[in-house]
Write a protein that holds these residues in place. Structure first.
Motif, PDB file in Angstrom:
ATOM      1  N   ASN A   5       0.828  -1.213   0.000  1.00  0.00           N
ATOM      2  CA  ASN A   5       0.000   0.000   0.000  1.00  0.00           C
ATOM      3  C   ASN A   5       0.861   1.261   0.000  1.00  0.00           C
ATOM      4  O   ASN A   5       0.530   2.245  -0.678  1.00  0.00           O
ATOM      5  N   PHE A  12       0.789   6.771  -6.561  1.00  0.00           N
ATOM      6  CA  PHE A  12      -0.362   7.660  -6.694  1.00  0.00           C
ATOM      7  C   PHE A  12       0.079   9.128  -6.607  1.00  0.00           C
ATOM      8  O   PHE A  12      -0.320   9.975  -7.412  1.00  0.00           O
ATOM      9  N   ILE A  39      -2.501   1.714  -8.804  1.00  0.00           N
ATOM     10  CA  ILE A  39      -3.548   2.660  -8.419  1.00  0.00           C
ATOM     11  C   ILE A  39      -4.888   1.952  -8.302  1.00  0.00           C
ATOM     12  O   ILE A  39      -5.675   2.208  -7.366  1.00  0.00           O
ATOM     13  N   ALA A  40      -5.158   1.025  -9.226  1.00  0.00           N
ATOM     14  CA  ALA A  40      -6.418   0.285  -9.190  1.00  0.00           C
ATOM     15  C   ALA A  40      -6.509  -0.558  -7.922  1.00  0.00           C
ATOM     16  O   ALA A  40      -7.572  -0.616  -7.276  1.00  0.00           O
ATOM     17  N   GLU A  43      -7.243   1.724  -4.979  1.00  0.00           N
ATOM     18  CA  GLU A  43      -8.657   2.106  -4.952  1.00  0.00           C
ATOM     19  C   GLU A  43      -9.526   0.959  -4.463  1.00  0.00           C
ATOM     20  O   GLU A  43     -10.465   1.165  -3.668  1.00  0.00           O
ATOM     21  N   ASP A  44      -9.231  -0.256  -4.902  1.00  0.00           N
ATOM     22  CA  ASP A  44      -9.989  -1.424  -4.422  1.00  0.00           C
ATOM     23  C   ASP A  44      -9.810  -1.600  -2.921  1.00  0.00           C
ATOM     24  O   ASP A  44     -10.763  -1.904  -2.192  1.00  0.00           O
ATOM     25  N   THR A  48     -12.837   3.183  -2.746  1.00  0.00           N
ATOM     26  CA  THR A  48     -13.290   4.471  -3.288  1.00  0.00           C
ATOM     27  C   THR A  48     -12.435   4.842  -4.488  1.00  0.00           C
ATOM     28  O   THR A  48     -11.280   4.412  -4.603  1.00  0.00           O
ATOM     29  N   ARG A  49     -13.008   5.658  -5.381  1.00  0.00           N
ATOM     30  CA  ARG A  49     -12.242   6.136  -6.533  1.00  0.00           C
ATOM     31  C   ARG A  49     -11.399   7.326  -6.105  1.00  0.00           C
ATOM     32  O   ARG A  49     -11.852   8.213  -5.382  1.00  0.00           O
ATOM     33  N   LEU A  50     -10.142   7.341  -6.584  1.00  0.00           N
ATOM     34  CA  LEU A  50      -9.217   8.413  -6.248  1.00  0.00           C
ATOM     35  C   LEU A  50      -9.023   9.390  -7.409  1.00  0.00           C
ATOM     36  O   LEU A  50      -8.746  10.574  -7.183  1.00  0.00           O
ATOM     37  N   ASN A  52     -10.468  10.597 -11.406  1.00  0.00           N
ATOM     38  CA  ASN A  52     -11.378  10.529 -12.552  1.00  0.00           C
ATOM     39  C   ASN A  52     -10.526  10.666 -13.810  1.00  0.00           C
ATOM     40  O   ASN A  52      -9.799  11.664 -13.974  1.00  0.00           O
ATOM     41  N   THR A  61     -10.602  13.043  -7.165  1.00  0.00           N
ATOM     42  CA  THR A  61     -11.874  13.049  -6.459  1.00  0.00           C
ATOM     43  C   THR A  61     -11.646  13.676  -5.088  1.00  0.00           C
ATOM     44  O   THR A  61     -10.516  13.985  -4.699  1.00  0.00           O
ATOM     45  N   GLY A  64      -9.520  11.392  -3.238  1.00  0.00           N
ATOM     46  CA  GLY A  64      -8.174  11.457  -3.789  1.00  0.00           C
ATOM     47  C   GLY A  64      -7.415  12.676  -3.311  1.00  0.00           C
ATOM     48  O   GLY A  64      -6.213  12.614  -3.034  1.00  0.00           O
TER      49      GLY A  64
END
Length: 305
Positions: A5, A12, A39-40, A43-44, A48-50, A52, A61, A64
Motif C-alpha cells: 500500500n 499515486f 492505483i487500481a 482504490e480497491d 473508493t475512486r481516487l 477521474n 476526487t 483522492g
C-alpha cells in the motif's frame, strides 16, 4: 500488505504530480500498466475512486485530494529517512552497542573510547561489560571484543592482537608455600579458578621444548571475574592463571610475580566480532578500525611482562 500500500501511495502521489500515468511511470522506472494496476489495487483496497480519468486529463476526487495531502507527507518522510540512513552509512553516527569482558573493558577499552568519540561527534556508545558470552543478535549488540579462539564461531571475527597468559602468585604466598618448578608441583598449591574458562579447572601448559602438561585442580577459590581473582592472588591467596593485560600492573608493582615461566599456557587472541549476513554499518566499521589501530600485534600491556 502495508508495504504494498505504501508503494502504491507513492505511485499515486507521483501520478498526481506528473498529471499523467505515462510520465509517472517514466519517473518511477515502471511500465505504465504496472502503475495503473497499483492505483487500481489501492482504490480497491480503500473502496473508493481516487482519480477521474478522461482521455485528456486526470482529476482528483474528494477522497483522492485528501489522500494526496497525506501521501505527500508520507513520501517526504520516506525520502528523509532514506537520506538519513544513507548518511549514517557514510559517516559513523547513532548508537553503537558494544559488548566486552568486565576486566578488559575496565582496564583497557574504556580509556580509549573517548578518542573514538572525539573523532566521530555523531556517534554515541553503549558499553556493556559482562564476562559471560552474550548472544549478539538476540541481545541487540553491534559488535563485541572477545578474548578467545574463534575457529568454530559463526560470527565474523577480526583478530586484533595476541593475548598471552601466565601463571602468577604473590611473593608472600611463595615465601610461605614455596615456588613450583614443574607443573606437577601445582598439586601442592592453592589454585584460583575462573568460572568462564573454556578449560574449566584444568590448566594446560606448554614447555619450551614443545611438550604439554595438564594440571587438573580443585580450586581454592572459584570466581566469575578476573579482576577479583587477580586481587586475591596479589593478596596471597594462591596461584592464578590470567592474561597479561589483566596482571600487568600487579607485575609492575611487584605484588605478583610469574610462576613456571618456562611453561606457558597456549595463547589466545583478542577479536572484534559481529553478526554475519548484513552490510557493515559505518559505525561498526569505525569501531573496528579504531580497535585495529589501538590493540596491535605487539600489545602495549606486554611491555611490563
Amino acid at each position: 500488505m502495508i508495504l504494498d500500500n505504501l508503494t502504491a501511495m507513492a505511485s499515486f502521489a507521483r501520478v498526481v504530480e506528473e498529471g499523467s500515468f505515462s510520465q509517472a511511470a517514466i519517473r518511477l522506472g515502471l511500465s505504465k500498466s504496472a502503475v495503473s494496476k497499483q492505483i487500481a489495487r489501492l482504490e480497491d483496497h480503500l473502496g473508493t475512486r481516487l482519480l477521474n480519468r478522461t482521455t485528456r486529463r486526470l482529476a482528483l476526487t474528494e477522497a483522492g485530494t485528501r489522500l494526496y495531502e497525506r501521501c505527500q507527507r508520507i513520501v517526504a518522510e520516506a525520502e528523509a529517512a532514506e537520506a538519513e540512513a544513507g548518511s549514517m552509512q557514510s559517516e559513523p553516527s547513532g548508537l553503537l552497542r558494544v559488548s566486552t569482558g568486565m576486566s578488559f573493558g575496565q582496564e583497557h577499552l574504556a580509556a580509549h573510547l573517548p578518542a573514538l568519540l572525539d573523532r566521530h561527534p555523531g556517534l554515541s556508545i553503549e558499553l556493556v561489560l559482562n564476562d559471560r558470552i552474550v548472544d549478539l543478535v538476540e541481545e541487540g549488540y553491534d559488535v563485541a571484543l572477545r578474548i578467545a579462539e574463534m575457529a568454530d564461531s559463526p560470527l565474523i571475527a577480526r583478530r586484533l592482537a595476541p593475548v598471552r597468559r601466565i601463571l602468577a602468585a604473590a611473593p608472600s604466598y611463595l615465601a610461605r608455600h614455596g615456588t613450583p618448578s614443574q607443573p606437577r608441583d601445582l598439586q601442592n598449591h592453592a589454585c584460583l579458578g575462573y568460572s568462564y574458562s573454556a578449560g574449566g579447572c584444568t590448566w594446560t601448559l606448554a614447555s619450551t621444548d614443545g611438550s604439554h602438561h595438564s594440571h587438573q585442580f580443585r580450586p581454592r577459590v572459584l570466581a566469575n571475574n578476573g579482576n577479583a581473582l587477580a586481587a586475591m592472588a596479589a593478596a596471597g591467596s594462591g596461584v592464578v592463571q590470567m592474561p597479561t593485560f589483566m596482571l600487568g600492573r600487579y607485575l609492575k608493582e611487584g605484588t605478583l610475580v610469574p610462576v613456571l615461566a618456562s611453561f606457558a599456557p597456549p595463547p589466545v587472541g583478542l577479536y572484534a566480532v559481529y553478526p554475519p549476513g548484513r552490510p557493515l554499518a559505518a559505525k561498526v566499521r569505525a569501531f573496528i578500525d579504531f580497535a585495529v589501530a589501538t590493540f596491535t600485534d605487539r600489545p602495549y600491556w606486554d611491555d611490563v611482562c
